[in-house]
Design an enzyme around this catalytic site. Structure first.
Site, PDB file in Angstrom:
ATOM      1  N   GLU A 127       0.797  -1.239   0.000  1.00 25.58           N
ATOM      2  CA  GLU A 127       0.000   0.000   0.000  1.00 25.58           C
ATOM      3  C   GLU A 127       0.826   1.284   0.000  1.00 25.58           C
ATOM      4  O   GLU A 127       0.611   2.156   0.829  1.00 25.58           O
ATOM      5  CB  GLU A 127      -0.950  -0.003   1.206  1.00 25.58           C
ATOM      6  CG  GLU A 127      -1.887  -1.191   1.219  1.00 25.58           C
ATOM      7  CD  GLU A 127      -2.874  -1.177   2.386  1.00 25.58           C
ATOM      8  OE1 GLU A 127      -2.750  -0.330   3.289  1.00 25.58           O
ATOM      9  OE2 GLU A 127      -3.785  -2.035   2.382  1.00 25.58           O
ATOM     10  N   ASN A 167       2.043  -5.323  -3.069  1.00 29.27           N
ATOM     11  CA  ASN A 167       0.632  -5.603  -2.781  1.00 29.27           C
ATOM     12  C   ASN A 167      -0.123  -4.293  -2.531  1.00 29.27           C
ATOM     13  O   ASN A 167       0.371  -3.414  -1.813  1.00 29.27           O
ATOM     14  CB  ASN A 167       0.579  -6.482  -1.519  1.00 29.27           C
ATOM     15  CG  ASN A 167      -0.761  -7.126  -1.262  1.00 29.27           C
ATOM     16  OD1 ASN A 167      -1.291  -7.828  -2.119  1.00 29.27           O
ATOM     17  ND2 ASN A 167      -1.320  -6.906  -0.072  1.00 29.27           N
ATOM     18  N   HIS A 204     -10.463  -5.923  -2.465  1.00 27.93           N
ATOM     19  CA  HIS A 204     -11.526  -5.635  -1.497  1.00 27.93           C
ATOM     20  C   HIS A 204     -12.614  -4.886  -2.259  1.00 27.93           C
ATOM     21  O   HIS A 204     -12.516  -3.672  -2.460  1.00 27.93           O
ATOM     22  CB  HIS A 204     -11.005  -4.754  -0.347  1.00 27.93           C
ATOM     23  CG  HIS A 204      -9.968  -5.413   0.503  1.00 27.93           C
ATOM     24  ND1 HIS A 204     -10.245  -6.490   1.316  1.00 27.93           N
ATOM     25  CD2 HIS A 204      -8.651  -5.141   0.687  1.00 27.93           C
ATOM     26  CE1 HIS A 204      -9.149  -6.849   1.963  1.00 27.93           C
ATOM     27  NE2 HIS A 204      -8.166  -6.055   1.593  1.00 27.93           N
ATOM     28  N   GLU A 233      -6.460 -10.581  -1.120  1.00 28.62           N
ATOM     29  CA  GLU A 233      -7.248 -10.312   0.101  1.00 28.62           C
ATOM     30  C   GLU A 233      -8.727 -10.172  -0.241  1.00 28.62           C
ATOM     31  O   GLU A 233      -9.412  -9.267   0.242  1.00 28.62           O
ATOM     32  CB  GLU A 233      -6.760  -9.019   0.786  1.00 28.62           C
ATOM     33  CG  GLU A 233      -5.290  -9.038   1.140  1.00 28.62           C
ATOM     34  CD  GLU A 233      -4.818  -7.780   1.864  1.00 28.62           C
ATOM     35  OE1 GLU A 233      -5.665  -6.992   2.333  1.00 28.62           O
ATOM     36  OE2 GLU A 233      -3.603  -7.592   1.967  1.00 28.62           O
ATOM     37  N   ASP A 235     -12.501  -9.868  -0.587  1.00 27.58           N
ATOM     38  CA  ASP A 235     -13.803  -9.869   0.082  1.00 27.58           C
ATOM     39  C   ASP A 235     -14.699  -8.911  -0.692  1.00 27.58           C
ATOM     40  O   ASP A 235     -14.221  -7.976  -1.330  1.00 27.58           O
ATOM     41  CB  ASP A 235     -13.733  -9.565   1.588  1.00 27.58           C
ATOM     42  CG  ASP A 235     -12.904  -8.364   1.974  1.00 27.58           C
ATOM     43  OD1 ASP A 235     -12.692  -7.474   1.123  1.00 27.58           O
ATOM     44  OD2 ASP A 235     -12.485  -8.288   3.142  1.00 27.58           O
TER      45      ASP A 235
END
Ligand code: XIL
Length: 297
Positions: A127, A167, A204, A233, A235
């Site tokens: 990030e 990432n 996400h 990751e 979701d």
């Protein structure tokens, strides 16, 4: 195939989840995780605040608990993460400049030495970009714009056997500033020989019923730079079946998309639990999204 991991393996891919060490004693949780997945990411236990709480004093107890649980079941492990603006040890807040730069290098060396030869991937840097594609202002960025490549060069020397990843989130839509910023950095690293092997797209997803239509394009464009890509990751708000099927299909359609990791097991385990974003409900039942993923693999 009757599990996510076995279905992904049919095309040489993996299907993973994030694991919290504190939940491994929950038998429903451990049963689902042990059955469905073949790649494990520690949700918090390998982050800098967990692994180096005091300068030079490393603590791998929770990280090792997850590593041992996974590898005893034949699963692989993805390291997450070595350098990030968040979840830093508090002592990083008291240093800056060349002192912080050296602390980052020492941190990478210390953690990677412990896991040397044991992990499949490391998220070396997490990030580091703003939404507009510029570099995120952080204490690490303030040590100099080259902090990211220094992190990757340090990591390669520390453990040449593990794949080194960058990432980030909100890099799924190709026509988005942040995606372009990350893409340009990877292209630059590749052209100058800075060691990098993979890009993790956190994935996400929030509102809407459809995926960014160019998600597959983004995966293919990153891959064309000569790196693996992975959804790291995943979701999705309310576990939209169409979004879950679409993101799975996008990965399957890109040869260098090596695998998919969802960010937790049951909705009740999620950092976004109020949005019910995962593949199992709070009781451990398979949701409709589970079937849509399994069928798309
Ligand atoms: C989250 C964890 O799920 C939470 O338990 C923790 O409180 C905060 O971090 N991007 C990342 C992950 O790379 O490490 C974050 O995980 C979610 C966003």
């Amino acid at each position: 195939a009757s599990t996510l991991g076995a279905a992904a393996a049919q095309s040489g891919r993996y299907f993973g989840t994030a694991i919290a060490a504190s939940r491994l004693g929950d038998s429903t949780y451990a049963t689902i995780a042990g059955r469905e997945f073949n790649m494990i990411t520690a949700e918090n236990e390998m982050k800098p605040d967990a692994t180096e709480p005091q300068r030079g004093q490393f603590n791998f107890s929770s990280g090792d608990q997850i590593y041992n649980w996974a590898t005893q079941r034949g699963m692989k492990v993805r390291g997450h993460t070595l350098a990030w603006h968040s979840q830093q040890p508090s002592w990083w807040g008291g240093i800056s400049g060349s002192t912080l730069r050296q602390a980052m290098i020492d941190h990478i060396n210390g953690v990677m030495a412990h896991y040397k030869g044991k992990l499949a991937y490391w998220d070396v840097v997490n990030e580091a970009f703003n939404e507009d594609g510029s570099r995120r202002q952080s204490n690490l960025q303030a040590t100099g714009n080259d902090w990211i490549e220094v992190a990757f060069r340090t990591a390669r020397n520390a453990d040449p056997s593990v794949k080194l990843c960058y990432n980030d989130y909100n890099i799924e839509n190709w026509s988005y500033g942040k995606t372009q910023g990350v893409y340009n950095m990877i292209r630059d690293f590749k052209s100058r020989g800075v060691p990098i092997d993979c890009v993790g797209l956190q994935t996400h997803f929030t509102g809407g019923s459809s995926l960014p239509s160019n998600f597959q394009t983004t995966l293919a464009n990153f891959a064309s730079l000569g790196v693996d890509v992975a959804l790291t990751e995943v979701d999705v708000t309310n576990a939209s079946t169409s979004q879950y099927a679409g993101l799975t299909q996008a990965c399957i359609n890109v040869p260098r998309c090596v695998g998919i990791t969802v960010w937790g097991v049951r909705d009740s385990d999620s950092w976004r639990s109020s949005e019910s974003p995962l593949l199992f409900d709070g009781s451990g039942n398979k949701k409709a999204a589970y079937t849509s993923v399994l069928n798309a693999l």
